[in-house]
Design a protein around this motif. Structure first.
Motif, PDB file in Angstrom:
ATOM      1  N   HIS A  78       1.019  -1.337   0.043  1.00 24.29           N
ATOM      2  CA  HIS A  78       0.016  -0.020   0.044  1.00 24.29           C
ATOM      3  C   HIS A  78       0.934   1.414   0.004  1.00 24.29           C
ATOM      4  O   HIS A  78       1.363   1.529   1.110  1.00 24.29           O
ATOM      5  CB  HIS A  78      -0.917   0.079   1.093  1.00 24.29           C
ATOM      6  CG  HIS A  78      -2.023   0.976   1.329  1.00 24.29           C
ATOM      7  ND1 HIS A  78      -2.964   0.811   1.973  1.00 24.29           N
ATOM      8  CD2 HIS A  78      -2.044   2.152   0.900  1.00 24.29           C
ATOM      9  CE1 HIS A  78      -4.070   1.834   1.917  1.00 24.29           C
ATOM     10  NE2 HIS A  78      -3.318   2.663   1.214  1.00 24.29           N
ATOM     11  N   HIS A  80       1.675   5.254  -1.746  1.00 26.58           N
ATOM     12  CA  HIS A  80       0.977   6.415  -2.844  1.00 26.58           C
ATOM     13  C   HIS A  80       1.914   7.332  -3.394  1.00 26.58           C
ATOM     14  O   HIS A  80       2.097   8.409  -3.196  1.00 26.58           O
ATOM     15  CB  HIS A  80      -0.021   7.086  -2.020  1.00 26.58           C
ATOM     16  CG  HIS A  80      -1.144   6.573  -1.582  1.00 26.58           C
ATOM     17  ND1 HIS A  80      -2.308   6.299  -2.540  1.00 26.58           N
ATOM     18  CD2 HIS A  80      -1.719   5.868  -0.523  1.00 26.58           C
ATOM     19  CE1 HIS A  80      -3.253   5.630  -1.748  1.00 26.58           C
ATOM     20  NE2 HIS A  80      -2.681   5.443  -0.269  1.00 26.58           N
ATOM     21  N   LYS A 172      -9.358  -0.842  -5.876  1.00 24.35           N
ATOM     22  CA  LYS A 172      -9.572  -0.390  -4.538  1.00 24.35           C
ATOM     23  C   LYS A 172     -10.906   0.342  -4.744  1.00 24.35           C
ATOM     24  O   LYS A 172     -11.043   1.112  -5.592  1.00 24.35           O
ATOM     25  CB  LYS A 172      -8.470   0.317  -4.181  1.00 24.35           C
ATOM     26  CG  LYS A 172      -8.698   0.960  -2.589  1.00 24.35           C
ATOM     27  CD  LYS A 172      -7.539   1.815  -2.220  1.00 24.35           C
ATOM     28  CE  LYS A 172      -7.745   2.343  -0.853  1.00 24.35           C
ATOM     29  NZ  LYS A 172      -6.602   3.282  -0.351  1.00 24.35           N
ATOM     30  N   HIS A 269      -5.211  -1.032   5.442  1.00 27.89           N
ATOM     31  CA  HIS A 269      -4.730  -0.349   6.623  1.00 27.89           C
ATOM     32  C   HIS A 269      -5.784  -0.355   7.631  1.00 27.89           C
ATOM     33  O   HIS A 269      -6.473   0.301   8.176  1.00 27.89           O
ATOM     34  CB  HIS A 269      -4.660   1.048   6.353  1.00 27.89           C
ATOM     35  CG  HIS A 269      -5.670   1.737   5.634  1.00 27.89           C
ATOM     36  ND1 HIS A 269      -6.899   1.580   5.886  1.00 27.89           N
ATOM     37  CD2 HIS A 269      -5.534   2.755   4.542  1.00 27.89           C
ATOM     38  CE1 HIS A 269      -7.792   2.508   5.038  1.00 27.89           C
ATOM     39  NE2 HIS A 269      -6.826   2.896   4.054  1.00 27.89           N
ATOM     40  N   ASP A 338       1.294   2.612   3.478  1.00 24.14           N
ATOM     41  CA  ASP A 338       0.241   3.773   3.437  1.00 24.14           C
ATOM     42  C   ASP A 338       1.102   4.786   3.004  1.00 24.14           C
ATOM     43  O   ASP A 338       0.716   6.074   3.589  1.00 24.14           O
ATOM     44  CB  ASP A 338      -0.796   4.044   4.396  1.00 24.14           C
ATOM     45  CG  ASP A 338      -2.039   4.824   3.678  1.00 24.14           C
ATOM     46  OD1 ASP A 338      -1.893   4.939   2.684  1.00 24.14           O
ATOM     47  OD2 ASP A 338      -2.957   4.781   4.388  1.00 24.14           O
TER      48      ASP A 338
HETATM   49 ZN   LIG Z   1      -3.571   4.811   1.363  1.00 28.52          ZN
END
Ligand SMILES: [Zn+2]
Length: 481
Positions: A78, A80, A172, A269, A338
Motif C-alpha cells: 500500500h 501512494h 480499490k 490499513h 500507506d
Molecule cells: Zn492509502
C-alpha cells in the motif's frame, strides 16, 4: 551512525562471460539448518543456494554478509508514490518528473524492493490515470512496482475489462469519502453499497480482486461534524471523528458483499480490532487483512500534531498495543506503509491538513525492530508478514523467499542501535512521525532484480530500474497499448 560495511566488491559491470551477476556469501537465511549459505544470482533470479563452504565462482558483484540475516526484500502492499499535491510540484523530489525516482530510492534504503502502488487519483478515467502512472514509474522507479487500480465512479467500474487486459489485477474501493471531505481531498469518490455490489461482481468476473478502505461514510460524516464543531485540535479529536465502529461497520459490509459476489477482498490499513472481529464473524476465506506499522508504533499520545493526521486515525495507546498483540496472534496477513508524499507544509492545520503519513523506507526496519527484536516474533513469520503472504496473494510467487528460482530481491540486515532522522531517509518528504525513535535493525545492502541498488548509505547503480510487474499480467489483447 555509519553502519559497518560488509566485505564486498562493487558492481563494476565487468562481468566474466559465464560468471554470476551477484554472489552473497555467508548469509544467515530463514531455514531449518542454522548454517550460513552462499547465494548465487543470474539474470535477476537466484540460481544457487549452497553451503558457505562451496565456491560459486566469479561474479560481477559480491557481498560478504559475514553471518548477517539476508531476507527477501519487503513488498509494501500500500503506497501512494506520485500521489502529489500540485502546489508542491516545484519542490525537488515532489514533482511529476522526480517523485518516483526519489521515493523509490528511499524505499530501497529501507529494504523495500516492491511497491504495490495506487495509480494517481484524480483523472476521470482509471485507464488514463494508470497509463500515466505507469509511464512515470517506468522512467524513474528504481524498485519494482505493481499498480493497484481505484474505482471511484461507475464510469471507472465500466473500465475494469480493459484495465485487466492492460495488467491491473487489483481494484480499490473507498467507503468514507463524500461531500466536502471528498472535495478537499481532490475528488476522491466512494461507491455506495449497491455500486460496490456491482463492482465486486465485475472484478471477480475478470479474474481480479478487490481492496477496500473500510470506514463507514455515514458514521464518519456525523462524528467529523461533531468534532469540527467542538474545535478539532488533537490526535484524540481526530480519532473520535473516525471511531473504530466506522471501520467495523464498513469492513463487515465489504466482506459480506464480497463473499456474496465470490470476490477476493482485502481490507486495507486495518487500525482496530473491529475489522478483525468482522472477518471472524463473516468467516469469508477470501478476505485478507492489511495493517500498517503506524497503528502499532504511533498513537493518540504520540508527541506529534496535525502531521499525525491519517485515515483511519492513530488510536489510543491501549488499542495500539492490542493491534501488536493481534499481529503476534496471526490476525493480520500483510503490511503496507500507506506512504504519502505530503511535505510538512501540507500538514499544518488540523482541518485542512492532508491525511497520510510517509513511511515506505521505515516499514521493514520498524516492523523487525518492534516485532522481532522487542516482541520475539520469529524471522520466518516476519518474512511472511513483510513479503511472502503478499507475494502469494497478489500473484508474485517468485517473491518473498530465498530459494533457487526465486526473484533476487534481497536485503542484508545490520543490527545495533540507530536513531531515526528524517533527513537520512532519502525521501523528498521533509519530516518523519518516527523522528528520534531507535531502530534495532536496518538494511546494510538491498538487491533488486539481482542488482545491488543500495549499500552503506549509497546507491551504487543509480541507473538501475525496477520491473513494472503489471506487465506480467498484461493480456495479449489486440490493440492494447
Ligand atoms: Zn492509502
Amino acid at each position: 551512525m555509519t553502519p559497518t560495511s560488509p566485505g564486498s566488491t562493487p558492481d563494476t559491470g565487468a562481468a566474466g562471460q559465464d560468471g554470476l551477476q551477484l554472489v552473497i556469501r555467508n548469509a544467515r537465511i530463514a531455514t531449518d539448518d542454522h548454517d550460513l549459505h552462499n547465494i548465487g544470482v543470474r539474470d535477476g533470479i537466484i540460481v544457487a543456494l549452497t553451503s558457505r563452504t562451496e565456491d560459486l565462482g566469479p561474479a560481477r558483484a559480491t557481498i560478504d554478509a559475514e553471518g548477517r540475516w539476508v531476507i527477501p526484500g519487503a513488498i509494501d502492499t500500500h503506497s501512494h508514490i506520485n500521489q502529489r499535491a500540485p502546489e508542491y510540484n516545484h519542490v525537488p523530489g515532489l514533482g511529476p518528473d522526480d517523485n518516483f525516482a526519489v521515493e523509490t530510492r528511499g524505499a530501497l534504503a529501507g529494504g523495500c524492493t516492491t511497491a504495490l502502488n495506487y495509480v494517481q487519483f484524480g483523472p476521470p478515467s482509471l485507464l488514463d490515470s494508470y497509463r500515466s502512472s505507469l509511464a512515470a514509474a517506468t522512467g524513474q522507479s528504481m524498485m519494482n512496482v505493481l499498480f493497484h487500480g481505484c474505482l471511484m465512479t461507475m464510469d471507472q467500474v465500466a473500465e475494469i475489462p480493459q484495465a485487466v487486459a492492460e495488467g491491473i489485477t487489483t481494484f480499490k474501493m473507498f467507503m468514507p469519502y463524500r461531500g466536502e471531505e471528498a472535495r478537499i481531498l481532490g475528488g476522491i469518490g466512494s461507491l455506495n453499497h449497491a455500486q460496490m455490489r456491482t463492482a465486486f461482481s465485475e472484478i471477480v468476473a475478470h479474474g481480479a480482486q478487490a481492496l477496500v478502505h473500510a470506514e463507514d461514510g455515514d458514521i464518519v460524516d456525523s462524528c467529523m461534524h461533531h468534532e469540527i464543531s467542538a474545535g478539532l485540535d488533537s490526535l484524540a479529536g481526530w480519532e473520535r471523528s473516525r471511531p473504530t465502529i466506522a471501520e467495523g461497520d464498513a469492513a463487515w459490509t465489504a466482506m459480506y458483499l464480497a463473499e456474496e459476489a465470490g470476490c477476493p477482498v482485502s481490507i486495507v490499513h486495518v487500525s482496530s480490532l473491529e475489522a478483525i472481529r468482522a472477518r471472524r464473524a463473516v468467516g469469508y476465506p477470501g478476505a485478507g487483512l492489511e495493517s500498517c506499522v503506524h497503528y502499532m508504533l504511533l498513537n493518540t499520545s504520540s508527541d506529534i500534531g496535525p502531521e499525525g493526521k491519517v485515515a483511519p486515525p492513530l488510536r489510543d495507546p491501549e488499542l495500539a498495543e492490542a493491534i501488536t498483540e493481534a499481529v503476534l496472534a496471526g490476525e493480520i496477513d500483510f503490511f503496507g506503509s500507506d506512504h504519502n508524499v505530503w511535505p510538512i507544509a501540507a500538514k499544518k492545520e488540523w482541518e485542512s491538513a492532508r491525511p497520510g503519513l510517509p513511511g515506505i523506507g521505515l516499514m521493514l526496519p520498524l516492523l523487525l525492530t518492534h516485532l522481532v527484536h522487542e516482541r520475539g516474533m520469529s524471522m520466518e513469520r516476519a518474512i511472511e508478514l513483510t513479503s511472502r503472504n503478499a507475494a502469494l496473494r497478489f500473484g508474485l510467487p517468485g517473491k518473498g523467499l530465498v530459494a533457487v528460482g526465486a526473484d533476487a530481491d534481497l536485503v542484508v540486515l545490520e543490527e545495533g542501535r540507530r536513531e531515526i532522522r528524517a533527513d537520512e531517509l532519502h525521501s523528498a518528504v521533509d519530516y518523519s512521525p518516527y523522528q528520534g525513535m531507535t531502530l534495532r535493525t536496518w538494511p546494510l545492502a538491498t538487491v533488486c532484480g539481482g542488482t545491488v541498488v543500495y549499500q552503506d548509505g549509497a546507491f551504487p547503480n543509480p541507473d538501475s530500474r525496477g520491473e513494472m510487474l503489471n506487465n506480467r499480467f498484461r493480456s495479449a489483447v489486440p490493440g492494447v497499448v
